[in-house]
Design an enzyme around this catalytic site. Structure first.
Site: not given
Ligand code: ACO
Length: 383
Positions: A271, A324
């Site tokens: 998130h 989700e």
């Molecule tokens: N799976 C694998 N890796 C992940 C995931 C995931 N679900 N979520 C974050 N990461 C990784 C990112 O790629 C990032 O890696 P990096 O530093 O090597 O680039 C690292 O973890 C840190 O990410 P964050 O800064 O914590 O996440 P960000 O704020 O950029 O994105 C998001 C948040 C878009 C929700 C992300 O976690 C994601 O894509 N999740 C999967 C999709 C999802 O579940 N979406 C629903 C969100 S809830 C809503 O909108 C109601």
């Protein structure tokens, strides 16, 4: 030679993460503590106990429903729903003939409804007139979504259920059966828990459009587009796709390892704001577990394995299930088809969007940030 001088360096983190860009009294997300509040109430407590319409009234008007105001607000919603069902029938038929996609259909029907009603720019309206449009449009959403779903399946919208609330009626339209009390309560909890969520991407989109003085329907159409993205509201059906792909408990770990090794994200995990567990995910998990079953057992194993592997892959990040993942299980238990997960999310979030549109339109300042130009310098024209 003339060159473009680079302007100021970027003074905001990527994605504007953590940057405070406005003040709001609609909702607050405290990511470090795992807290979400609507106005002055805990969103999770509301989701566990309140009626959908009460939470709506609180978010949009900022007032706690009283015995007197509750009835008036409910009548206002009911009247808006009836008006909308008549006004959108032809548009729903036309749009359904063009596409089976409910999200695309909703955007189109909102635009047509606004044109038909002569919904005017927020800039030209009084606060009372904006509230009227906000309620009319939010009330139209479950009616339009339900009708689009039924039409794409070759069915007419069902007449409203008498004596049942808006959520039971929505479930009736989508599933074709009268929901039991458990499903109605579970879906109500989900819908309230995702009604609003601070300055998320779709809400910010709605507020940027509202700041231009455009009409409320245009704000909603823009917000809806942002919500469709898999990184935002498009994740829940993909979360179930993940469960389907693993199929059995033994396949969970190799499947997740494969996804992470391929650089793919696990849908329903992580998130942008929560650095502890997402309180809405916790609520949805409690509800899903109450019903139980093999699917929930598989989901629990998936969650445990994914969190462990994500912790190893991304040390220092707190990547847990987001709303989700568990909401997908709850919606599945309620009998909602997968393709209706994101439209159902949109139905709830429209209420938050309208609350933010109203708040934004009280401020006449347009939202217009700047970017640092990093392209080539301007070409010198040959003399
Ligand atoms: N799976 C694998 N890796 C992940 C995931 C995931 N679900 N979520 C974050 N990461 C990784 C990112 O790629 C990032 O890696 P990096 O530093 O090597 O680039 C690292 O973890 C840190 O990410 P964050 O800064 O914590 O996440 P960000 O704020 O950029 O994105 C998001 C948040 C878009 C929700 C992300 O976690 C994601 O894509 N999740 C999967 C999709 C999802 O579940 N979406 C629903 C969100 S809830 C809503 O909108 C109601």
């Amino acid at each position: 030679m003339s060159t473009t001088t680079p302007s100021a360096a970027i003074d905001a983190p990527r994605g504007l993460a953590g940057v405070i860009v406005a003040e709001t009294a609609v909702s607050d997300v405290r990511g470090a503590e795992g807290l979400l509040q609507y106005r002055d109430r805990s969103a999770i407590e509301l989701a566990e106990a309140a009626d959908f319409e009460d939470a709506w009234q609180l978010l949009v008007t900022g007032e706690d429903p009283t015995d007197a105001s509750r009835g008036a607000f409910a009548r206002r919603i009911q009247a808006a729903r009836t008006r909308c069902a008549d006004d959108v029938a032809a548009a729903v038929d036309a749009v359904s003939a063009a596409t089976p996609e409910v999200m695309a259909g909703l955007a189109a029907v909102w635009s047509l409804l606004a044109a038909r009603r002569g919904i005017r720019p927020l800039y030209d309206l009084t606060a009372d007139e904006r509230l009227i449009d906000a309620i009319e449009l939010a009330a139209s959403t479950p009616v339009i979504v339900g009708a689009l779903w039924r039409r794409r399946n070759g069915q007419q919208p069902l007449p409203p259920l008498s004596g049942r609330g808006l959520v039971a009626d929505y479930l009736h339209q989508v599933t074709g059966t009268v929901a039991d009390a458990e499903s109605e309560a579970a879906l109500t909890a989900y819908l309230i828990s995702v009604m609003d969520h601070g300055f998320n991407a779709s809400t910010f989109t709605a507020r940027v459009i509202a700041s231009t003085g455009a009409d409320a329907a245009s704000c909603l159409v823009g917000a809806l587009g942002a919500l469709t993205g898999p990184l935002h509201g498009g994740a829940p059906s993909r979360a179930l796709d993940g469960l389907d792909a693993v199929g059995t408990a033994e396949r969970i770990e190799p499947w997740i390892r494969g996804e992470l090794a391929a650089g793919r994200r696990l849908m329903g995990f992580g998130h942008a704001v929560y650095r502890t567990s997402d309180p809405r995910a916790e609520l949805m998990k409690r509800i899903a577990k109450r019903r139980g079953g093999a699917r929930v057992e598989l989901a629990l194993r998936f969650e445990e394995t994914a969190e462990r592997l994500l912790a190893a892959a991304k040390p220092g990040r707190a990547l847990h299930t987001n709303v989700e993942f568990w909401a997908a299980l709850v919606m599945e238990q309620c009998g909602l088809p997968r393709s209706m997960f994101t439209p159902t999310f949109a139905f709830a979030r429209t209420i938050g969007w309208t609350a933010h549109i109203l708040e934004q339109s009280a401020d006449p300042k347009i939202i217009r940030p700047s970017a640092r130009y990093v392209g080539p310098p301007v070409r010198v024209r040959a003399a």
